[in-house]
Scaffold this motif. Structure first.
Motif, PDB file in Angstrom:
ATOM      1  N   ILE A  80       4.161  -5.684   8.127  1.00  0.00           N
ATOM      2  CA  ILE A  80       3.548  -4.143   7.075  1.00  0.00           C
ATOM      3  C   ILE A  80       3.539  -3.179   8.557  1.00  0.00           C
ATOM      4  CG2 ILE A  80       0.686  -3.091   7.636  1.00  0.00           C
ATOM      5  CD1 ILE A  80       2.234  -4.906   4.963  1.00  0.00           C
ATOM      6  N   GLN A  93       1.722   1.342   3.353  1.00  0.00           N
ATOM      7  CA  GLN A  93       1.776  -0.290   3.234  1.00  0.00           C
ATOM      8  C   GLN A  93       0.428  -0.741   3.370  1.00  0.00           C
ATOM      9  OE1 GLN A  93       5.356  -1.684   5.462  1.00  0.00           O
ATOM     10  NE2 GLN A  93       6.182  -1.963   3.968  1.00  0.00           N
ATOM     11  N   HIS A 111      -3.370  -1.202   2.128  1.00  0.00           N
ATOM     12  CA  HIS A 111      -3.364  -3.099   1.186  1.00  0.00           C
ATOM     13  C   HIS A 111      -4.738  -3.514   1.533  1.00  0.00           C
ATOM     14  CE1 HIS A 111      -3.814  -5.078   4.611  1.00  0.00           C
ATOM     15  NE2 HIS A 111      -3.355  -4.729   5.263  1.00  0.00           N
ATOM     16  N   ARG A 155      -2.874  -5.884  -3.350  1.00  0.00           N
ATOM     17  CA  ARG A 155      -0.729  -6.767  -2.565  1.00  0.00           C
ATOM     18  C   ARG A 155      -0.728  -5.590  -3.472  1.00  0.00           C
ATOM     19  NH1 ARG A 155      -0.001 -11.712  -1.611  1.00  0.00           N
ATOM     20  NH2 ARG A 155      -2.159 -12.872  -2.111  1.00  0.00           N
ATOM     21  N   TRP A 185       1.788  -3.382  -0.179  1.00  0.00           N
ATOM     22  CA  TRP A 185       3.262  -3.731   0.376  1.00  0.00           C
ATOM     23  C   TRP A 185       3.932  -3.715  -0.867  1.00  0.00           C
ATOM     24  CZ3 TRP A 185      -0.929  -7.440   1.526  1.00  0.00           C
ATOM     25  CH2 TRP A 185      -0.931  -8.877   0.576  1.00  0.00           C
ATOM     26  N   ALA A 224       7.950  -5.256   0.134  1.00  0.00           N
ATOM     27  CA  ALA A 224       7.938  -4.967   1.650  1.00  0.00           C
ATOM     28  C   ALA A 224       9.071  -6.465   1.823  1.00  0.00           C
ATOM     29  CB  ALA A 224       6.462  -5.037   2.862  1.00  0.00           C
ATOM     30  N   SER A 258       9.775  -9.898   3.878  1.00  0.00           N
ATOM     31  CA  SER A 258       8.827 -10.920   4.187  1.00  0.00           C
ATOM     32  C   SER A 258      10.078 -12.616   4.482  1.00  0.00           C
ATOM     33  CB  SER A 258       7.720 -11.732   2.198  1.00  0.00           C
ATOM     34  OG  SER A 258       7.288 -12.632   3.457  1.00  0.00           O
TER      35      SER A 258
END
Length: 361
Positions: free
Chosen positions: A319, A324, A327, A332, A335, A338, A340
């Motif tokens: 984040i 973002q 959230h 969800r 984000w 984004a 990960s």
């Protein structure tokens, strides 16, 4: 609605102002300053205050007030009582410690303010007043004159209290205003202790502390730690910290403590505010939409400390942006896309224990 919008674009529509006022009214806040009755030449942001008051639907459990700085403003405001209220209605005297700010803000010198005291007191006595309030503005310092001392503040308060007492009127409220953001917590504490010791009849303290230099929330905390169960503290705040003063040299940078941040602090300290923080955050979102730029609070950006049923997903992605971080209110979707790096789900025995405790409760 007054402190915040007076520094924003004058062209904000009346309908949007009404939307904001009614949204604030639905959060559980019990006292809202709806605007000010001042010259539209010098404060065009308040030019349509009459239309706002005429157009909004007041809640019966909310006190709505408005500022008036001269007789013409008082006459205009009187036409709207109710739904507006004069709050506690106490007669008052007031003076700015900074003579420069007094002239820039109200076109009156400090000596002229002091010269008005006898007439105000005499009128209050004729009206049968038994209680009064005193106040000082630009209390802790001036962008033109520098820092003011505890002794200066106490002297100006003492002169007012003495005149009220000589007229047989008891002072029960003190107002301390800081438009230029010079407050610091140890001086606020020293002043409150001095007032409490010298004038035990004072039961209410109204603190108008600008957050120009980021210290106002700490000063408010210090004030709450200093006062006790005998006292009522009235603390001014504004959605998102939206506030400012065209007369002090700081403009929009003057700000106030964000209402949502203050409510979060009070809730965390155990105060029963009765304010719905989730709704308050949504009002900040609405306010940012209406004024057209981000505001200055923290809780509206990161959310409150999450309750057990609001703890973050352990496998959430990186984040990085303010968008973002939303959230906490948008879920969800905030984000989506984004970065990960987690190849396996993240597990935590501690988190399992939290979930187990929650189920057993």
């Amino acid at each position: 609605m007054r402190e915040g919008l007076q520094i924003e674009n004058p062209d904000i529509k009346v309908a949007d102002r009404i939307r904001l006022l009614e949204a604030l009214s639905d959060t559980g806040l019990k006292r809202i300053v709806a605007g000010s009755f001042v010259s539209p030449k010098w404060t065009p942001q308040m030019a349509k205050i009459d239309e706002v008051i005429e157009g909004f639907t007041p809640r019966p459990d909310v006190i709505y007030t408005a500022l008036a700085l001269n007789e013409k403003g008082v006459e205009r405001r009187a036409r709207y009582i109710p739904p507006l209220s004069l709050d506690d209605g106490l007669p008052s005297t007031n003076v700015h410690v900074c003579d420069v700010f007094a002239q820039r803000n109200t076109n009156r010198s400090r000596e002229q303010e002091i010269a008005s005291w006898p007439g105000r007191i005499a009128a209050a006595v004729v009206a049968g007043a038994t209680e009064a309030q005193v106040g000082i503005g630009a209390a802790w310092g001036s962008n033109w004159l520098g820092r003011f001392s505890h002794e200066e503040r106490m002297d100006l308060l003492a002169r007012q209290v003495a005149m009220w007492e000589a007229a047989g009127v008891t002072v029960t409220k003190v107002s301390l205003a800081d438009p230029m953001g010079w407050n610091v917590p140890h001086e606020v504490e020293q002043d409150l202790r001095g007032i409490m010791s010298r004038w035990p009849t004072v039961q209410k303290f109204h603190l108008h502390l600008h957050n120009t230099r980021g210290v106002a929330p700490i000063s408010i905390y210090a004030a709450l730690r200093t006062l006790d169960q005998r006292h009522t503290a009235i603390v001014d705040a504004s959605i998102g910290g939206m506030a400012g003063c065209p007369y002090c040299g700081n403009g929009r940078a003057a700000t106030l403590t964000p209402t949502e941040d203050l409510v979060h602090l009070l809730d965390s300290l155990g105060y029963a505010t009765g304010v719905d923080l989730d709704r308050l955050i949504e009002v900040v979102v609405l306010a940012e939409e209406i004024v057209g730029h981000p505001l200055y609070g923290h809780v509206s950006k990161a959310g409150a400390r999450p309750r057990t049923d609001q703890l973050y997903a352990m496998d959430m992605p990186f984040i990085e942006t303010l968008e973002q971080a939303q959230h906490f209110r948008l879920g969800r979707s905030a984000w989506e896309g984004a970065l990960s790096p987690w190849k396996e789900p993240i597990r935590s025995p501690a988190r399992d224990a939290v979930a187990s405790a929650e189920r057993s409760d």
